[in-house]
Design an enzyme around this catalytic site. Structure first.
Site, PDB file in Angstrom:
ATOM      1  N   GLN A   1      -6.909   8.596   3.694  1.00 26.82           N
ATOM      2  CA  GLN A   1      -6.272   8.655   4.757  1.00 26.82           C
ATOM      3  C   GLN A   1      -4.115   7.812   4.163  1.00 26.82           C
ATOM      4  O   GLN A   1      -3.342   8.713   4.679  1.00 26.82           O
ATOM      5  CB  GLN A   1      -6.090   7.451   6.067  1.00 26.82           C
ATOM      6  CG  GLN A   1      -6.608   7.630   6.378  1.00 26.82           C
ATOM      7  CD  GLN A   1      -7.018   5.989   7.628  1.00 26.82           C
ATOM      8  OE1 GLN A   1      -6.924   5.923   9.025  1.00 26.82           O
ATOM      9  NE2 GLN A   1      -7.642   5.233   6.647  1.00 26.82           N
TER      10      GLN A   1
ATOM     11  N   GLY B   1       0.602  -0.661  -0.122  1.00 21.73           N
ATOM     12  CA  GLY B   1      -0.320  -0.009   0.167  1.00 21.73           C
ATOM     13  C   GLY B   1       1.179   1.395   0.412  1.00 21.73           C
ATOM     14  O   GLY B   1       1.798   1.826   0.460  1.00 21.73           O
TER      15      GLY B   1
ATOM     16  N   ARG C   1      -4.692  -2.291   9.418  1.00 16.46           N
ATOM     17  CA  ARG C   1      -4.689  -3.909   9.929  1.00 16.46           C
ATOM     18  C   ARG C   1      -4.244  -3.817  11.185  1.00 16.46           C
ATOM     19  O   ARG C   1      -5.365  -3.759  11.803  1.00 16.46           O
ATOM     20  CB  ARG C   1      -3.210  -4.021   8.948  1.00 16.46           C
ATOM     21  CG  ARG C   1      -3.149  -5.208   8.112  1.00 16.46           C
ATOM     22  CD  ARG C   1      -2.010  -4.935   7.335  1.00 16.46           C
ATOM     23  NE  ARG C   1      -1.665  -5.341   5.941  1.00 16.46           N
ATOM     24  CZ  ARG C   1      -2.514  -5.868   4.902  1.00 16.46           C
ATOM     25  NH1 ARG C   1      -3.950  -6.490   5.014  1.00 16.46           N
ATOM     26  NH2 ARG C   1      -2.512  -5.256   3.405  1.00 16.46           N
TER      27      ARG C   1
ATOM     28  N   ARG D   1     -25.905  13.000  18.228  1.00 14.28           N
ATOM     29  CA  ARG D   1     -25.591  11.419  17.701  1.00 14.28           C
ATOM     30  C   ARG D   1     -24.542  10.702  18.438  1.00 14.28           C
ATOM     31  O   ARG D   1     -23.734  11.500  19.085  1.00 14.28           O
ATOM     32  CB  ARG D   1     -25.836  11.655  16.530  1.00 14.28           C
ATOM     33  CG  ARG D   1     -26.774  11.975  15.500  1.00 14.28           C
ATOM     34  CD  ARG D   1     -26.483  11.458  14.163  1.00 14.28           C
ATOM     35  NE  ARG D   1     -28.190  11.718  13.523  1.00 14.28           N
ATOM     36  CZ  ARG D   1     -27.944  12.307  11.727  1.00 14.28           C
ATOM     37  NH1 ARG D   1     -26.959  12.352  11.299  1.00 14.28           N
ATOM     38  NH2 ARG D   1     -29.051  12.528  11.178  1.00 14.28           N
TER      39      ARG D   1
ATOM     40  N   ASP E   1       0.291   1.967   8.774  1.00 15.79           N
ATOM     41  CA  ASP E   1      -0.137   0.740   9.922  1.00 15.79           C
ATOM     42  C   ASP E   1       1.172   1.601  11.171  1.00 15.79           C
ATOM     43  O   ASP E   1       0.586   0.948  12.146  1.00 15.79           O
ATOM     44  CB  ASP E   1       0.214  -0.540   9.925  1.00 15.79           C
ATOM     45  CG  ASP E   1      -0.958  -1.083   8.574  1.00 15.79           C
ATOM     46  OD1 ASP E   1      -1.821   0.380   8.362  1.00 15.79           O
ATOM     47  OD2 ASP E   1      -0.882  -1.662   7.484  1.00 15.79           O
TER      48      ASP E   1
ATOM     49  N   GLU F   1     -10.465  -0.539  11.595  1.00 17.55           N
ATOM     50  CA  GLU F   1     -10.678  -2.070  10.797  1.00 17.55           C
ATOM     51  C   GLU F   1     -10.777  -3.414  11.228  1.00 17.55           C
ATOM     52  O   GLU F   1     -11.267  -4.107  10.337  1.00 17.55           O
ATOM     53  CB  GLU F   1     -10.511  -2.138   9.317  1.00 17.55           C
ATOM     54  CG  GLU F   1      -8.177  -2.133   9.200  1.00 17.55           C
ATOM     55  CD  GLU F   1      -8.427  -1.553   8.048  1.00 17.55           C
ATOM     56  OE1 GLU F   1      -9.130  -1.752   6.519  1.00 17.55           O
ATOM     57  OE2 GLU F   1      -6.712  -1.193   7.539  1.00 17.55           O
TER      58      GLU F   1
ATOM     59  N   MET G   1      -8.197   2.979   8.872  1.00 20.51           N
ATOM     60  CA  MET G   1      -7.227   1.598   8.603  1.00 20.51           C
ATOM     61  C   MET G   1      -5.902   1.368   9.740  1.00 20.51           C
ATOM     62  O   MET G   1      -6.304   1.715  10.558  1.00 20.51           O
ATOM     63  CB  MET G   1      -6.676   2.251   7.655  1.00 20.51           C
ATOM     64  CG  MET G   1      -7.755   1.466   5.927  1.00 20.51           C
ATOM     65  SD  MET G   1      -6.800   2.216   4.533  1.00 20.51           S
ATOM     66  CE  MET G   1      -7.898   1.899   3.445  1.00 20.51           C
TER      67      MET G   1
ATOM     68  N   ARG H   1     -24.568   7.136  13.554  1.00 11.13           N
ATOM     69  CA  ARG H   1     -23.816   7.439  12.379  1.00 11.13           C
ATOM     70  C   ARG H   1     -22.013   7.082  12.317  1.00 11.13           C
ATOM     71  O   ARG H   1     -21.471   7.337  12.994  1.00 11.13           O
ATOM     72  CB  ARG H   1     -24.420   8.635  12.452  1.00 11.13           C
ATOM     73  CG  ARG H   1     -25.464   9.388  11.704  1.00 11.13           C
ATOM     74  CD  ARG H   1     -26.506   8.047  10.101  1.00 11.13           C
ATOM     75  NE  ARG H   1     -27.829   9.001  10.270  1.00 11.13           N
ATOM     76  CZ  ARG H   1     -28.911   8.703  10.674  1.00 11.13           C
ATOM     77  NH1 ARG H   1     -28.369   7.827  11.338  1.00 11.13           N
ATOM     78  NH2 ARG H   1     -30.066   9.119  10.628  1.00 11.13           N
TER      79      ARG H   1
HETATM   80  O1  F6P Z   1      -0.700  -1.704   4.717  1.00 15.91           O
HETATM   81  C1  F6P Z   1      -1.403  -0.298   4.726  1.00 15.91           C
HETATM   82  C2  F6P Z   1      -3.071  -0.561   4.294  1.00 15.91           C
HETATM   83  O2  F6P Z   1      -3.390   0.795   3.785  1.00 15.91           O
HETATM   84  C3  F6P Z   1      -4.008  -1.222   4.972  1.00 15.91           C
HETATM   85  O3  F6P Z   1      -4.346  -0.486   6.341  1.00 15.91           O
HETATM   86  C4  F6P Z   1      -4.737  -1.192   4.618  1.00 15.91           C
HETATM   87  O4  F6P Z   1      -5.692  -2.116   5.297  1.00 15.91           O
HETATM   88  C5  F6P Z   1      -4.890  -1.908   3.278  1.00 15.91           C
HETATM   89  O5  F6P Z   1      -3.344  -1.443   3.497  1.00 15.91           O
HETATM   90  C6  F6P Z   1      -6.251  -1.230   2.151  1.00 15.91           C
HETATM   91  O6  F6P Z   1      -5.026  -1.915   1.130  1.00 15.91           O
HETATM   92  P1  F6P Z   1      -5.390  -1.634  -0.313  1.00 15.91           P
HETATM   93  O7  F6P Z   1      -5.024  -0.436  -0.707  1.00 15.91           O
HETATM   94  O8  F6P Z   1      -4.969  -2.308  -1.424  1.00 15.91           O
HETATM   95  O9  F6P Z   1      -7.211  -1.726  -0.198  1.00 15.91           O
END
Ligand code: F6P
Length: 355
Positions: free
Chosen positions: A274, A12, A173, A164, A129, A223, A171, A266
């Site tokens: 990000q 990523g 991971r 609310r 991450d 996530e 993200m 919500r």
């Molecule tokens: O490892 C970096 C990351 O941004 C994670 O936080 C996320 O789960 C993943 O990559 C998303 O990957 P992609 O860009 O393949 O959807």
């Protein structure tokens, strides 16, 4: 003829890659090397596709998001003769050394190539991450968390108007660093991390109390959290990792919160926002420093190593050590988080005289 260094960015993308490319290329040029940029991560090394990278090519990229080299989640060890093709590319294109910029997966491949073939590789850690244990920080993280804090504060504004509970999914991971830092820095009322199961009772009590005080409550959720009754998602990428974006954590958490608190709730998923945009000052500086150091390691012949930030220093650590263990949120951080989110609820629960 000048010796040739190839660079690649894999996995990523994240803000800070361009500063790192610039740092490596400028340092390499000043040491007399020629640089080329392999396209789209390990794919470029398998297919032998690249672009030239002169000092002039990188002089204006320090503030740019993404990576000028492109990236992919290609794993040479999962392609037919992939690793052999990578080694042929070294020979065919007269590559003396490779600087691989990536996270656990990209660097894992670099480590294997070093072990299996003695490839001249140096690693540069990157990931929003922040989950690599051999370095204090990875570039990309600071920018991602900074953007997420802004998103969280915006959500709270609109949430307050409508009375609310607002949920922001970030993200990260299987490490909760982005959620943790976002939650703390935005003053969230609850933070859900993958490092521990969501305690619905505790969360409900804190959110109800926060909402009663302020007419709004903010939750930041990572996530990869597990909710009660969750089933494992089966979709895997080439490195065997779960593809998390399809899990819909924010939506499911919203349903739980609304049901348990009775308050309208919500959610928003910040997702890839990000990972875009200009790197923060911190990520520009860290990216630049690790890029420069990587070119120096090549010059010193320190292959099989990764550059890392340890305190104020940029040092070399072995690639094997770097990809060994994932850095996750530890119990001291969890304690700090609980102190911050628990104090107001606890104070409100005390009889007036005791306060
Ligand atoms: O490892 C970096 C990351 O941004 C994670 O936080 C996320 O789960 C993943 O990559 C998303 O990957 P992609 O860009 O393949 O959807």
């Amino acid at each position: 003829m000048a010796k040739r260094i190839a660079l690649l960015t894999g996995g990523g993308d994240c803000p800070g890659l361009n500063p790192a490319i610039r740092g490596a290329v400028l340092q390499a040029a000043s040491l007399g090397y020629e640089c080329i940029g392999m396209l789209e991560g390990w794919k470029g090394m398998i297919e032998g596709t690249y672009r030239p990278l002169s000092a002039a090519d990188v002089e204006e990229i320090v503030g740019k998001g993404g990576t000028i080299l492109g990236t992919s989640r290609t794993n040479p060890y999962k392609k037919e003769n992939g690793q052999q093709r990578v080694m042929e590319t070294f020979k065919k294109h007269k590559i003396d050394a490779l600087i691989a910029m990536g996270g656990e997966d990209t660097l894992g491949v670099a480590n294997k190539l070093y072990k299996d073939f003695g490839a001249n590789v140096v690693g540069v850690p990157k990931t929003m991450d922040n989950d690599l244990s051999a370095t204090d920080y990875t570039f990309g993280f600071d920018t991602a968390a900074t953007i997420a804090v802004d998103a969280a504060e915006r959500l709270r504004d609109t949430g307050r108007s409508h009375r609310r509970v607002m949920v922001l999914e970030v993200m990260g991971r299987h490490a909760g660093w982005v959620a943790l830092f976002t939650g703390i820095a935005a003053g969230a009322d609850y933070v859900c991390l993958p490092e521990r199961p969501v305690d619905v009772k505790d969360m409900t009590a804190k959110l109800k109390a926060a909402h009663a005080r302020k007419n709004v409550a903010l939750v930041v959720a990572s996530e990869a959290i597990e909710l009660p009754g969750d089933k494992q998602e089966e979709k895997l990428d080439e490195f065997g990792h779960m593809i998390l974006k399809a899990r819909g954590v924010a939506e499911r958490l919203t349903e739980v919160i609304q049901k348990e608190t009775g308050i309208e709730t919500r959610s928003a998923v910040i997702g890839h926002i990000q990972r875009g945009g200009p790197p923060t000052l911190f990520d520009r500086m860290l990216g630049t420093r690790v890029g420069v150091k990587a070119a120096q390691l090549v010059h010193e012949g320190k292959f099989g190593h990764m550059v890392a930030q340890k305190g104020d220093q940029i040092v070399a650590v072995s690639l094997a050590e770097a990809v060994g263990t994932l850095k996750t949120v530890d119990k001291d951080w969890l304690k700090l988080l609980d102190t911050l989110t628990g104090a107001t609820t606890a104070a409100a629960a005390q009889p007036a005289g005791a306060r």
